[in-house]
Write a protein that holds these residues in place. Sequence first.
Motif, PDB file in Angstrom:
ATOM      1  N   HIS A 209       2.539  -3.401   6.924  1.00 27.40           N
ATOM      2  CA  HIS A 209       1.546  -2.298   6.785  1.00 27.40           C
ATOM      3  C   HIS A 209       1.464  -1.233   7.841  1.00 27.40           C
ATOM      4  N   SER A 210       0.979  -0.269   7.543  1.00 23.61           N
ATOM      5  CA  SER A 210       0.538   0.658   8.733  1.00 23.61           C
ATOM      6  C   SER A 210      -0.815   1.288   8.577  1.00 23.61           C
TER       7      SER A 210
ATOM      8  N   ARG B 220      -3.449   4.620  -2.032  1.00 23.12           N
ATOM      9  CA  ARG B 220      -3.021   3.324  -1.645  1.00 23.12           C
ATOM     10  C   ARG B 220      -2.905   2.347  -2.399  1.00 23.12           C
TER      11      ARG B 220
ATOM     12  N   GLU C 296       1.690   3.863   2.881  1.00 28.01           N
ATOM     13  CA  GLU C 296       2.099   3.353   4.196  1.00 28.01           C
ATOM     14  C   GLU C 296       3.707   3.212   4.401  1.00 28.01           C
TER      15      GLU C 296
ATOM     16  N   HIS D 144       0.811  -1.467  -0.120  1.00 28.96           N
ATOM     17  CA  HIS D 144      -0.113   0.098   0.093  1.00 28.96           C
ATOM     18  C   HIS D 144       0.848   1.094   0.022  1.00 28.96           C
TER      19      HIS D 144
END
Length: 307
Positions: free
Chosen positions: A195-196, A125, A70, A67
């Motif tokens: 991820h974040s 994203r 992130e 993504h």
Amino acid sequence: SSSTFYERYHSLEDIYYWINRTTQDNPGTVKAILLGSSYEKRPIYALKISLNNRPNKKAMWIDCGIHAREWISPAFCLWFVQYSLSFYRINHDITQILDNMDVYVLPVFNPDGYRYTWTNNRMWRKNRSYSKDSWCIGVDLNRNFDANWCTEGASSDPCTEIYCGAFPESEPESQAVANFLRSHKDTIQLYLTIHSYSQMLLFPYSYTYDQAENHNDLLEMAQEAAQQIRRHYRNTYKYGAGAQTIYLAPGGSDDWAYNLGIKYSFTFELQDQGRYGFLLPPSHISKACNEALLAVKIIALKVIEKT
Ligand SMILES: NCCCCC[C@@H](C[SeH])C(=O)O
Ligand SMILES: [Zn+2]
Ligand SMILES: [Zn+2]
């Protein structure tokens, strides 16, 4: 100095340069593998870290940057590679891991999207593919894998952030990764995707509330990692199966890898809990990466112990 390099975010071009440099500086230990190319024809490189040439060694996989927004995720992949190369034979845990497993690190899963967050839209994203029947751009690569594809928790509308794509593995990026994992499924024992944000250690399933066959094992590993982060860094990470811990999310890389046979599969959501969110400041990179590193060590050592 190198410490400032790893406490900053880097453009896609910088990361390509870093991949090249790291490979050249560590011949025989680090090898660049071209997995394929993105929708906009950018190379998708993974690094293979192999600290000793013990025959038929097992492996673990870490991917970052699926993504685009992130940014702490690619920062962690670079951090992990640098730590591994610097602390092998110095830190006991990483030495044990690298003596037992090769590590595949994919710093930027989604290069087109990542570049786009630097040039056009910091909050992007998805990838940057065009769909034939919509003006909207991009597929959520973490909904594009063949795992209960496009059911509840994804959308068939190209204008949404969770667009599943035209069909499973419709995207060159997810196809490249899936092909590599399929051809290495007998050596890769641990799958990690970074991820974040929201500080969570998640494991299958996210496409159903049903429990994974080794749910108790996965839960115990995530729990221990979260407890150690709490003890060492005084920070809280939630943990559990994806569906009930975060939300229903079908077509994910972790669930797909799990069903492929990689029975230790985790999604990490790194810092923070929302104060900065995706815009985590560079001054927070060190702590976020050290927390993630601790979780990787604990989980990887448990995989070695169990297999
Ligand atoms: N495979 C799904 C794991 C749980 C959701 C993870 C988050 C990371 Se931003 C998502 O893909 O929405
Ligand atoms: Zn994500
Ligand atoms: Zn997230």
